[in-house]
Write an enzyme that holds these catalytic residues in place. Structure first.
Site, PDB file in Angstrom:
ATOM      1  N   ASP A   1     -17.601 -41.530   0.658  1.00 46.78           N
ATOM      2  CA  ASP A   1     -18.331 -42.275  -0.378  1.00 46.78           C
ATOM      3  C   ASP A   1     -19.694 -42.746   0.146  1.00 46.78           C
ATOM      4  O   ASP A   1     -20.561 -43.125  -0.641  1.00 46.78           O
ATOM      5  CB  ASP A   1     -17.543 -43.543  -0.764  1.00 46.78           C
TER       6      ASP A   1
ATOM      7  N   LYS B   1     -10.631 -35.826  -9.210  1.00 42.30           N
ATOM      8  CA  LYS B   1     -10.966 -35.578  -7.804  1.00 42.30           C
ATOM      9  C   LYS B   1      -9.953 -34.617  -7.180  1.00 42.30           C
ATOM     10  O   LYS B   1     -10.320 -33.711  -6.442  1.00 42.30           O
ATOM     11  CB  LYS B   1     -11.036 -36.906  -7.032  1.00 42.30           C
TER      12      LYS B   1
ATOM     13  N   GLN C   1     -10.361 -45.630  -4.252  1.00 41.19           N
ATOM     14  CA  GLN C   1     -10.928 -45.766  -5.594  1.00 41.19           C
ATOM     15  C   GLN C   1     -11.185 -47.243  -5.917  1.00 41.19           C
ATOM     16  O   GLN C   1     -10.306 -48.085  -5.766  1.00 41.19           O
ATOM     17  CB  GLN C   1      -9.971 -45.139  -6.625  1.00 41.19           C
TER      18      GLN C   1
END
Ligand code: GUN
Length: 284
Positions: free
Chosen positions: A119, A52, A96
């Site tokens: 997200d 990422k 995460q």
């Protein structure tokens, strides 16, 4: 024989699009910023987070990584999220998952400001997707839609079957297909006569987490088959939820594992971060 849908090619196209737009934003003095939080030292998560960060560099974003020790408390994690919610340079926040078991992921997701929730896991964003009025699409389903679009096969009026009903993939996947006027069926581990249902699908999305679960007798001739799975086979080799070799000659299009859906997820995260930066700076 199937045509292979390359996630590498399509994801490079998305990243190019994001990089081009980012360059234009930078001319206006705006640099999209993403903060990634990782707690503990799960090796798979470490790889994801590294990728990422790499993607952020590639498209020209500013990024911050917060690597917290495994014994971080909920209060400490919550405090970091609140601080990032207020930080101007940061447009997107990603924590995460999975978190170590003593931490509550729901609590963290609910704390992320919905406008920075790249997200699209916050209930407000999930609800927005449900009613088709959203800023952010969840990264994996959004990546799948890009892959389907890349085939040129129209989704409208087609029968789409999703195997798997997770909050992150199966459920939002069904919504996105529905928004494009597919007739959608969600199947799962308790579904009866699964093969009968899947073998009628023009578009089949497998997201169940079972290695090589989908065999050729479960697939319609010429179907678009998208494999979201990421498993290890009996020899420890990376494989999807679809038995690729078995299905290849029957379907029309298929995504490989690796190199299919995987590369798309991070590209869609870049897309969401760009969108977040634009909205937070009053640009449509
Ligand atoms: N862990 C595995 N995939 C994801 C993802 O898409 N987002 C977050 N936050 N954690 C993950």
């Amino acid at each position: 024989m199937a045509e292979i849908i390359s996630g590498k090619v399509v994801s490079a196209q998305v990243r190019k699009r994001v990089a081009d737009e980012t360059a234009k934003l930078k001319e206006k003095g705006i640099t999209p910023g993403l903060a990634v939080i990782i707690v503990g030292d799960d090796p798979a998560s470490q790889v994801y987070v590294k990728n990422k960060e790499k993607a952020c560099d590639e498209v020209g974003f500013y990024s911050e990584k917060y690597a917290l020790p495994a014994d971080t408390t909920q209060e400490e994690l919550n405090a970091l999220v609140k601080q990032l919610n207020e930080k101007k340079e940061i447009n997107g926040i990603l924590c995460q998952l999975p978190l170590p078991s003593h931490l509550d992921d729901k609590e963290v997701i609910n704390l992320i400001a919905p406008i920075k929730d790249v997200d699209a896991f916050h209930p407000e964003n999930v609800g927005a997707i449900m009613i088709g009025d959203y800023h952010f699409l969840p990264c994996t389903p959004a990546g799948v839609m890009e892959l389907i679009h890349s085939t040129g096969v129209s989704v409208e009026g087609k029968k789409a079957v999703v195997i798997g009903r997770s909050n992150i993939v199966g459920k939002p996947m069904a919504m996105l297909l529905l928004h494009e006027n597919a007739t959608v069926e969600i199947t799962h581990s308790k579904t009866q006569n699964l093969s009968e249902i899947t073998s009628g699908a023009d578009i089949l999305v497998a997201a169940i987490g079972k290695a090589k679960f989908v065999k050729s007798d479960m697939v319609k001739e010429g179907a678009v088959v998208i494999d979201v799975g990421m498993n290890r086979d009996e020899n420890g080799k990376l494989c999807g939820d679809v038995d690729y070799d078995d299905v290849f000659d029957k379907c029309g299009y298929i995504t490989p594992v690796p190199g299919g859906v995987g590369p798309m997820t991070i590209s869609m995260l870049m897309q969401n971060t760009l969108t977040a930066a634009k909205i937070q700076n009053g640009i449509d």
